[in-house]
Design a protein around this motif. Structure first.
Motif, PDB file in Angstrom:
ATOM      1  N   ASN A   1       0.815  -1.223   0.000  1.00  0.00           N
ATOM      2  CA  ASN A   1       0.000   0.000   0.000  1.00  0.00           C
ATOM      3  C   ASN A   1       0.844   1.266   0.000  1.00  0.00           C
ATOM      4  O   ASN A   1       0.397   2.308   0.456  1.00  0.00           O
ATOM      5  CB  ASN A   1      -0.975   0.036   1.190  1.00  0.00           C
TER       6      ASN A   1
ATOM      7  N   SER B   1       1.070   4.152  -5.809  1.00  0.00           N
ATOM      8  CA  SER B   1      -0.148   4.476  -6.560  1.00  0.00           C
ATOM      9  C   SER B   1      -0.188   3.707  -7.876  1.00  0.00           C
ATOM     10  O   SER B   1      -1.170   3.768  -8.600  1.00  0.00           O
ATOM     11  CB  SER B   1      -0.213   5.984  -6.829  1.00  0.00           C
TER      12      SER B   1
ATOM     13  N   SER C   1      -0.573   0.419 -10.192  1.00  0.00           N
ATOM     14  CA  SER C   1      -1.341  -0.807 -10.030  1.00  0.00           C
ATOM     15  C   SER C   1      -1.356  -1.657 -11.299  1.00  0.00           C
ATOM     16  O   SER C   1      -2.128  -2.591 -11.398  1.00  0.00           O
ATOM     17  CB  SER C   1      -2.779  -0.472  -9.622  1.00  0.00           C
ATOM     18  N   THR C   2      -0.498  -1.364 -12.261  1.00  0.00           N
ATOM     19  CA  THR C   2      -0.549  -2.027 -13.568  1.00  0.00           C
ATOM     20  C   THR C   2      -0.096  -3.489 -13.537  1.00  0.00           C
ATOM     21  O   THR C   2      -0.489  -4.267 -14.392  1.00  0.00           O
ATOM     22  CB  THR C   2       0.288  -1.271 -14.605  1.00  0.00           C
TER      23      THR C   2
ATOM     24  N   ASP D   1      -1.971  -5.716  -7.466  1.00  0.00           N
ATOM     25  CA  ASP D   1      -2.668  -4.960  -6.430  1.00  0.00           C
ATOM     26  C   ASP D   1      -1.665  -4.346  -5.454  1.00  0.00           C
ATOM     27  O   ASP D   1      -0.936  -5.071  -4.763  1.00  0.00           O
ATOM     28  CB  ASP D   1      -3.616  -5.912  -5.692  1.00  0.00           C
TER      29      ASP D   1
ATOM     30  N   ASN E   1      -2.232  -4.119 -16.659  1.00  0.00           N
ATOM     31  CA  ASN E   1      -3.659  -4.053 -16.438  1.00  0.00           C
ATOM     32  C   ASN E   1      -3.985  -2.666 -15.907  1.00  0.00           C
ATOM     33  O   ASN E   1      -3.618  -2.331 -14.787  1.00  0.00           O
ATOM     34  CB  ASN E   1      -4.066  -5.136 -15.430  1.00  0.00           C
ATOM     35  N   ALA E   2      -4.682  -1.870 -16.704  1.00  0.00           N
ATOM     36  CA  ALA E   2      -5.019  -0.505 -16.305  1.00  0.00           C
ATOM     37  C   ALA E   2      -6.440  -0.403 -15.750  1.00  0.00           C
ATOM     38  O   ALA E   2      -6.944   0.694 -15.574  1.00  0.00           O
ATOM     39  CB  ALA E   2      -4.843   0.428 -17.485  1.00  0.00           C
ATOM     40  N   THR E   3      -7.070  -1.530 -15.452  1.00  0.00           N
ATOM     41  CA  THR E   3      -8.426  -1.509 -14.914  1.00  0.00           C
ATOM     42  C   THR E   3      -8.408  -1.514 -13.393  1.00  0.00           C
ATOM     43  O   THR E   3      -7.362  -1.706 -12.775  1.00  0.00           O
ATOM     44  CB  THR E   3      -9.226  -2.740 -15.407  1.00  0.00           C
ATOM     45  N   ALA E   4      -9.580  -1.356 -12.814  1.00  0.00           N
ATOM     46  CA  ALA E   4      -9.695  -1.388 -11.349  1.00  0.00           C
ATOM     47  C   ALA E   4      -9.687  -2.823 -10.818  1.00  0.00           C
ATOM     48  O   ALA E   4      -9.592  -3.037  -9.614  1.00  0.00           O
ATOM     49  CB  ALA E   4     -10.960  -0.678 -10.908  1.00  0.00           C
ATOM     50  N   ALA E   5      -9.787  -3.812 -11.706  1.00  0.00           N
ATOM     51  CA  ALA E   5      -9.708  -5.225 -11.307  1.00  0.00           C
ATOM     52  C   ALA E   5      -8.237  -5.627 -11.306  1.00  0.00           C
ATOM     53  O   ALA E   5      -7.690  -6.067 -12.307  1.00  0.00           O
ATOM     54  CB  ALA E   5     -10.512  -6.096 -12.272  1.00  0.00           C
ATOM     55  N   TYR E   6      -7.579  -5.439 -10.174  1.00  0.00           N
ATOM     56  CA  TYR E   6      -6.135  -5.642 -10.068  1.00  0.00           C
ATOM     57  C   TYR E   6      -5.729  -7.081 -10.332  1.00  0.00           C
ATOM     58  O   TYR E   6      -6.439  -8.019  -9.976  1.00  0.00           O
ATOM     59  CB  TYR E   6      -5.636  -5.258  -8.678  1.00  0.00           C
TER      60      TYR E   6
END
Length: 158
Positions: A47, A50, A52-53, A56, A99-104
């Motif tokens: 965490n 920032s 996330s590609t 997660d 992966n540029a989506t919110a689904a990591y």
């Protein structure tokens, strides 16, 4: 450094090759000296990114492969910062599509690190930065470790 050695011993016992256990260096950039020193004292925690590609950020850490690609935007003349050089054992590496989506993308079972399937791009500094990252994670007891042991902050350079 003790945690890095413990990670290496555990993975050696699990049958990892000499190449998979080889130490290399990776790099982080901070604007403030206090932030850089804190990472050296407490370790790199999930965490803290920032990006996330590749996976997660709540389950792993991102760290730059190259000392000359530490920020998504080019620095302006006269800007300064603090580079933390880390020792890293990549372990078993899996190349994954960005992966540029919110689904990591989740950490891959049986692996310790994700890298981009694409090599560094010259199209934009931001893309080059994202494609030159390691996404490092450690799964213990069925969940992601707060601090992957295979990353050890080593020294701060101003």
């Amino acid at each position: 450094l003790l945690q890095l050695r413990a990670f290496a011993r555990a993975k050696e016992a699990a049958g990892y090759s000499r190449e998979e256990l080889e130490e290399t260096f990776a790099f982080l950039l901070f604007d403030r000296e206090e932030e850089a020193k804190e990472v050296c004292q407490t370790g790199l925690r999930v965490n803290s990114s920032s990006i996330s590609t590749l996976g997660d950020p709540a389950k792993g850490v991102y760290i730059s492969k190259h000392a000359d690609c530490l920020h998504p935007r080019p620095w302006q003349h006269g800007k300064s910062g603090y580079i933390v050089i880390c020792k890293l054992i990549k372990g078993k590496v899996r190349a994954v599509a960005e992966n540029a989506t919110a689904a990591y993308t989740c950490p891959s079972p049986g692996y310790d690190c994700h890298v981009s399937t694409r090599g560094p791009s010259r199209s934009s500094p931001c893309q080059a930065f994202q494609q030159s990252q390691y996404y490092v994670y450690e799964v213990r007891g069925g969940s992601a470790a707060e601090r992957p042991r295979q990353v050890c902050p080593y020294i701060v350079l101003a």
